[in-house]
Scaffold this active site. Structure first.
Site, PDB file in Angstrom:
ATOM      1  N   GLY A  48       9.467   3.097  14.466  1.00  0.00           N
ATOM      2  CA  GLY A  48       8.950   2.561  13.201  1.00  0.00           C
ATOM      3  C   GLY A  48       8.577   1.095  13.200  1.00  0.00           C
ATOM      4  N   GLU A 102      13.563  -4.506  13.287  1.00  0.00           N
ATOM      5  CA  GLU A 102      13.714  -3.189  12.650  1.00  0.00           C
ATOM      6  C   GLU A 102      12.655  -3.003  11.577  1.00  0.00           C
ATOM      7  OE1 GLU A 102      14.931  -0.338  12.459  1.00  0.00           O
ATOM      8  OE2 GLU A 102      16.753  -0.277  13.662  1.00  0.00           O
ATOM      9  N   ASP A 103      12.279  -1.754  11.344  1.00  0.00           N
ATOM     10  CA  ASP A 103      11.342  -1.463  10.264  1.00  0.00           C
ATOM     11  C   ASP A 103      12.037  -1.519   8.903  1.00  0.00           C
ATOM     12  OD1 ASP A 103      12.887   0.774  10.903  1.00  0.00           O
ATOM     13  OD2 ASP A 103      11.214   2.179  10.972  1.00  0.00           O
ATOM     14  N   ASP A 106      18.371   0.979   5.593  1.00  0.00           N
ATOM     15  CA  ASP A 106      18.634   1.836   4.436  1.00  0.00           C
ATOM     16  C   ASP A 106      20.151   1.832   4.201  1.00  0.00           C
ATOM     17  OD1 ASP A 106      18.700   3.909   2.606  1.00  0.00           O
ATOM     18  OD2 ASP A 106      17.568   5.317   3.788  1.00  0.00           O
ATOM     19  N   LYS A 134      16.811  -1.894   1.781  1.00  0.00           N
ATOM     20  CA  LYS A 134      17.140  -1.219   0.510  1.00  0.00           C
ATOM     21  C   LYS A 134      18.571  -1.610   0.141  1.00  0.00           C
ATOM     22  CE  LYS A 134      14.400   2.987   1.370  1.00  0.00           C
ATOM     23  NZ  LYS A 134      14.481   4.439   1.670  1.00  0.00           N
ATOM     24  N   PHE A 155      11.895   6.750  -1.075  1.00  0.00           N
ATOM     25  CA  PHE A 155      11.340   7.073   0.236  1.00  0.00           C
ATOM     26  C   PHE A 155       9.919   6.516   0.356  1.00  0.00           C
ATOM     27  CE2 PHE A 155       9.173   9.674   3.397  1.00  0.00           C
ATOM     28  CZ  PHE A 155      10.063   9.534   4.452  1.00  0.00           C
ATOM     29  N   ASP A 162       7.189   6.746   8.931  1.00  0.00           N
ATOM     30  CA  ASP A 162       6.571   8.068   8.884  1.00  0.00           C
ATOM     31  C   ASP A 162       7.207   9.007   7.868  1.00  0.00           C
ATOM     32  OD1 ASP A 162       9.054   8.353  10.378  1.00  0.00           O
ATOM     33  OD2 ASP A 162       8.346  10.362  10.880  1.00  0.00           O
ATOM     34  N   ARG A 168       2.325   6.829   9.849  1.00  0.00           N
ATOM     35  CA  ARG A 168       2.688   5.541  10.459  1.00  0.00           C
ATOM     36  C   ARG A 168       1.500   4.593  10.543  1.00  0.00           C
ATOM     37  NH1 ARG A 168       7.800   6.035  12.775  1.00  0.00           N
ATOM     38  NH2 ARG A 168       8.332   8.024  13.739  1.00  0.00           N
TER      39      ARG A 168
HETATM   40  P1  5GP Z   1      19.846   3.720   8.022  1.00  0.00           P
HETATM   41  O1  5GP Z   1      20.681   4.026   9.223  1.00  0.00           O
HETATM   42  O2  5GP Z   1      19.818   2.247   7.672  1.00  0.00           O
HETATM   43  O3  5GP Z   1      20.253   4.567   6.835  1.00  0.00           O
HETATM   44  O4  5GP Z   1      18.395   4.238   8.305  1.00  0.00           O
HETATM   45  C1  5GP Z   1      17.499   3.570   9.097  1.00  0.00           C
HETATM   46  C2  5GP Z   1      16.400   4.484   9.552  1.00  0.00           C
HETATM   47  O5  5GP Z   1      16.113   5.533   8.607  1.00  0.00           O
HETATM   48  C3  5GP Z   1      15.125   3.693   9.676  1.00  0.00           C
HETATM   49  O6  5GP Z   1      15.004   3.108  10.950  1.00  0.00           O
HETATM   50  C4  5GP Z   1      14.062   4.718   9.373  1.00  0.00           C
HETATM   51  O7  5GP Z   1      13.722   5.404  10.547  1.00  0.00           O
HETATM   52  C5  5GP Z   1      14.730   5.693   8.431  1.00  0.00           C
HETATM   53  N1  5GP Z   1      14.394   5.419   7.004  1.00  0.00           N
HETATM   54  C6  5GP Z   1      15.205   4.906   6.062  1.00  0.00           C
HETATM   55  N2  5GP Z   1      14.587   4.811   4.878  1.00  0.00           N
HETATM   56  C7  5GP Z   1      13.334   5.282   5.077  1.00  0.00           C
HETATM   57  C8  5GP Z   1      12.180   5.454   4.216  1.00  0.00           C
HETATM   58  O8  5GP Z   1      12.163   5.148   3.013  1.00  0.00           O
HETATM   59  N3  5GP Z   1      11.063   5.963   4.797  1.00  0.00           N
HETATM   60  C9  5GP Z   1      11.007   6.313   6.113  1.00  0.00           C
HETATM   61  N4  5GP Z   1       9.856   6.794   6.551  1.00  0.00           N
HETATM   62  N5  5GP Z   1      12.075   6.187   6.944  1.00  0.00           N
HETATM   63  C10 5GP Z   1      13.209   5.660   6.433  1.00  0.00           C
END
Ligand code: 5GP
Length: 178
Positions: A48, A102-103, A106, A134, A155, A162, A168
């Site tokens: 991402g 990082e993208d 969450d 977030k 989301f 993606d 993407r």
């Molecule tokens: P975390 O471990 O912080 O919950 O999640 C991180 C990963 O979840 C990110 O690197 C991404 O791949 C995915 N992710 C979290 N939120 C979103 C979102 O709103 N849209 C998309 N496409 N991917 C997300």
């Protein structure tokens, strides 16, 4: 309001490319100031982050390197539960200043595990730069040194992110329509 369809779902424009790039510029300016003389190694966490990493690197004016890593698709079990293993990091990072690119953060689980794995390899310092954060979803007490933008707990797709592998390539960021 601009709408796009990705696979079976409709998304509406949330953050324009112009505003994304302003945020990237601010992150780059801070990195240029704070990491001057530290010869940082940027680690782009695929998939991402590729667009963020590309736009950010174009704005970095201090000497630095970039390398690309990935989290394994399978999950191992670590002390904190399920952990995805960091793969593709072949260089010696002992004593280096690392900036993880990082993208999105969450729940914070992914980045927190990634930081722990990188720290275990002996760098001088690990910093995190994420395009999106977030805050309402985050469950981990983590330090995010550079955050492009805080966003609501919805989301999103586009700008590298993606929906089921698609979207993407979108230049803007879109949020799932009601
Ligand atoms: P975390 O471990 O912080 O919950 O999640 C991180 C990963 O979840 C990110 O690197 C991404 O791949 C995915 N992710 C979290 N939120 C979103 C979102 O709103 N849209 C998309 N496409 N991917 C997300």
């Amino acid at each position: 309001m601009e709408r796009v369809k990705v696979l079976d779902k409709e998304f509406v424009l949330s953050i324009s490319e112009e505003n994304i790039l302003k945020a990237v510029e601010e992150v780059a300016t801070r990195i240029n100031t704070e990491l001057e003389g530290k010869n940082p190694l940027m680690l782009c966490v695929l998939n991402g982050s590729f667009m963020f990493a590309s736009d950010l690197m174009k704005r970095i004016t201090i000497p630095c390197e970039i390398s690309f890593v990935k989290l394994s698709s399978y999950q191992g079990t670590g002390s904190t539960g399920k952990v995805k293993e960091l793969i593709g990091l072949n260089e010696d990072i002992t004593g280096r200043t690392i900036v993880l690119l990082e993208d999105i953060v969450d729940t914070g689980l992914t980045i927190s595990n990634t930081v722990d794995q990188v720290k275990s390899m002996g760098p001088a310092e690990v910093r995190v730069a994420t395009m999106l954060f977030k805050p309402d979803a985050c469950k981990k007490d983590i330090t995010l040194h550079y955050v492009g933008m805080n966003i609501p707990n919805d989301f999103i797709v586009g700008y590298g992110l993606d929906y089921d592998g698609y979207g993407r390539n979108l230049r803007n960021i879109y949020t799932l329509a009601e």
